[in-house]
Design an enzyme around this catalytic site. Structure first.
Site, PDB file in Angstrom:
ATOM      1  N   CYS A 131       0.778  -0.996   0.072  1.00 19.92           N
ATOM      2  CA  CYS A 131      -0.086  -0.228  -0.060  1.00 19.92           C
ATOM      3  C   CYS A 131       0.845   1.220   0.280  1.00 19.92           C
ATOM      4  O   CYS A 131       1.510   1.570   1.227  1.00 19.92           O
ATOM      5  CB  CYS A 131      -0.868  -0.027   1.305  1.00 19.92           C
ATOM      6  SG  CYS A 131      -1.832   1.458   1.493  1.00 19.92           S
ATOM      7  N   CYS A 134      -0.444   4.097   1.997  1.00 23.33           N
ATOM      8  CA  CYS A 134      -0.215   3.903   3.676  1.00 23.33           C
ATOM      9  C   CYS A 134       1.313   4.096   4.044  1.00 23.33           C
ATOM     10  O   CYS A 134       1.347   4.818   5.068  1.00 23.33           O
ATOM     11  CB  CYS A 134      -0.635   2.337   4.037  1.00 23.33           C
ATOM     12  SG  CYS A 134      -2.001   1.820   3.398  1.00 23.33           S
ATOM     13  N   ASP A 135       2.119   3.705   3.130  1.00 24.00           N
ATOM     14  CA  ASP A 135       3.583   3.729   3.528  1.00 24.00           C
ATOM     15  C   ASP A 135       4.543   4.452   2.966  1.00 24.00           C
ATOM     16  O   ASP A 135       5.620   4.506   3.301  1.00 24.00           O
ATOM     17  CB  ASP A 135       4.192   2.161   3.399  1.00 24.00           C
ATOM     18  CG  ASP A 135       3.216   1.212   4.405  1.00 24.00           C
ATOM     19  OD1 ASP A 135       2.599   1.617   5.397  1.00 24.00           O
ATOM     20  OD2 ASP A 135       3.008  -0.137   3.979  1.00 24.00           O
TER      21      ASP A 135
END
Ligand code: NAP
Length: 309
Positions: A131, A134-135
């Protein structure tokens, strides 16, 4: 006893919740481990009708939840551990707690597919991720070369997003054309920071010994040549696997685990309905999942009405 229990709070689950709530069925909605579903890992959703400027994936899901709750849907943080569908009412076990329901709508979505490499598992969260939104902003990826694996819309979206952080983004795809929609593919390939690497697969994520990602070993499928590419992050975006393992052997599904709906959203078990990515490997869009969630709630409502006639 519940009239309607819904598994999943993605687009399908929350739309089913909205319709079931408005039908005064007081649905109970179980979040599973990923409240809001996969759309919460997307940045801007540009193809959900009604949002001409696009909308953040998390915000869209929060709005859907709010809308369902406004009409009486109850959202419960919890994971379904077991479902006994051989008796009526159905018996569900949610985080150790037993509950009964007359109908069940399975909208459990799908999870990220993994490459299936040992080194990938060992370096997950140490540079391997599924992701970008997300990261991607993590310090370890800043101004570093990054690898995205895949050739679909997800891979293009991840690669484009990562250009904000990485020094260069390599898009590793096993064929020489992208599967992604034309507009996404064009945008991705036109980006100065994205370098496609065609006909290639990742055979190893390096370096397990150092306990962090330093690059990938690649194999060109045309020439069979191996090479090493330095990178600080590997973003795997090669599709999804339906979250249906719990229903194997009970609910009819295809060889890949996608639940096979019968008439409308009905399954082979009367009173159990299905909607969204756990049964749809063809369209897999937020809007189609929402539409199927609506259909499942209507089917459940009609099923209950017919039983109580
Ligand atoms: P996808 O369309 O199934 O694409 C998966 C990609 O990964 C394909 O290019 C596939 O290669 C490759 N792949 C699969 N298994 C692999 C393996 N073991 N090793 C290497 N490569 C592998 O999945 P997706 O990109 O997640 O998209 C899913 C659905 O969501 C699509 O309908 C898409 O349109 C939609 N979506 C839309 C948006 C948007 O519009 N904003 C964003 C994301 C996703 P092949 O091409 O060779 O099969």
């Amino acid at each position: 006893m519940e009239k309607v229990a819904i598994i999943g709070t993605g687009c399908a689950g929350l739309t089913a919740a909205l319709y079931a709530a408005r039908a005064k069925l007081n649905p109970l909605v179980l979040t599973g481990i990923m409240p809001g579903g996969l759309l919460t890992t997307t940045s801007i959703v540009e193809n959900y009708p009604g949002f001409p400027e696009g909308i953040d994936g998390c915000e869209l899901m929060q709005r859907m939840q709010k809308q369902a709750e406004r009409f009486g849907a109850r959202i419960k943080f919890g994971t379904l551990e077991a479902a006994d569908l051989s008796r009526e009412p159905f018996v569900l076990t949610v985080d150790g707690e037993r509950m009964e329901t007359e109908t069940l709508i399975i909208a459990s979505g799908a999870s990220h597919r993994h490459l299936g490499l040992e080194s990938e598992d060992l370096l997950e969260r140490k540079g391997v991720t599924y992701c970008a939104t997300c990261d991607g902003a993590l310090p370890l990826f800043r101004d570093q070369p990054l690898v995205v694996v895949g050739g679909g819309d997800s891979a293009c979206e991840e690669a484009t997003y990562l250009t904000r952080f990485g020094s260069v983004v390599y898009l590793v795809h096993r064929r020489d054309t992208l599967r992604a929609s034309k507009i996404m593919a064009q945008r991705t390939l036109a980006h100065a920071k994205i370098q496609p690497i065609w006909d290639s697969v990742v055979t190893e994520v390096l370096d397990v010994k150092q306990d962090k990602v330093t690059g990938v070993r690649l194999k060109n499928l045309r020439t069979q040549k191996e090479s090493v590419l330095a990178a600080a992050g590997v973003f795997v975006a090669i599709g999804h696997i339906p979250n249906t393992q719990l229903f194997k052997g009970v609910i009819d599904m295809d060889a890949n685990g996608y639940i096979i709906p019968r008439q409308g959203t009905m399954t082979n078990v009367p009173g159990v309905f299905v909607a969204g990515d756990c049964s749809d490997h063809v369209y897999r869009q937020a809007v189609t999942a929402a539409g199927l969630g609506c259909a499942a709630a209507i089917d459940a409502e009609r099923y209950l009405a017919a039983r109580n006639e």
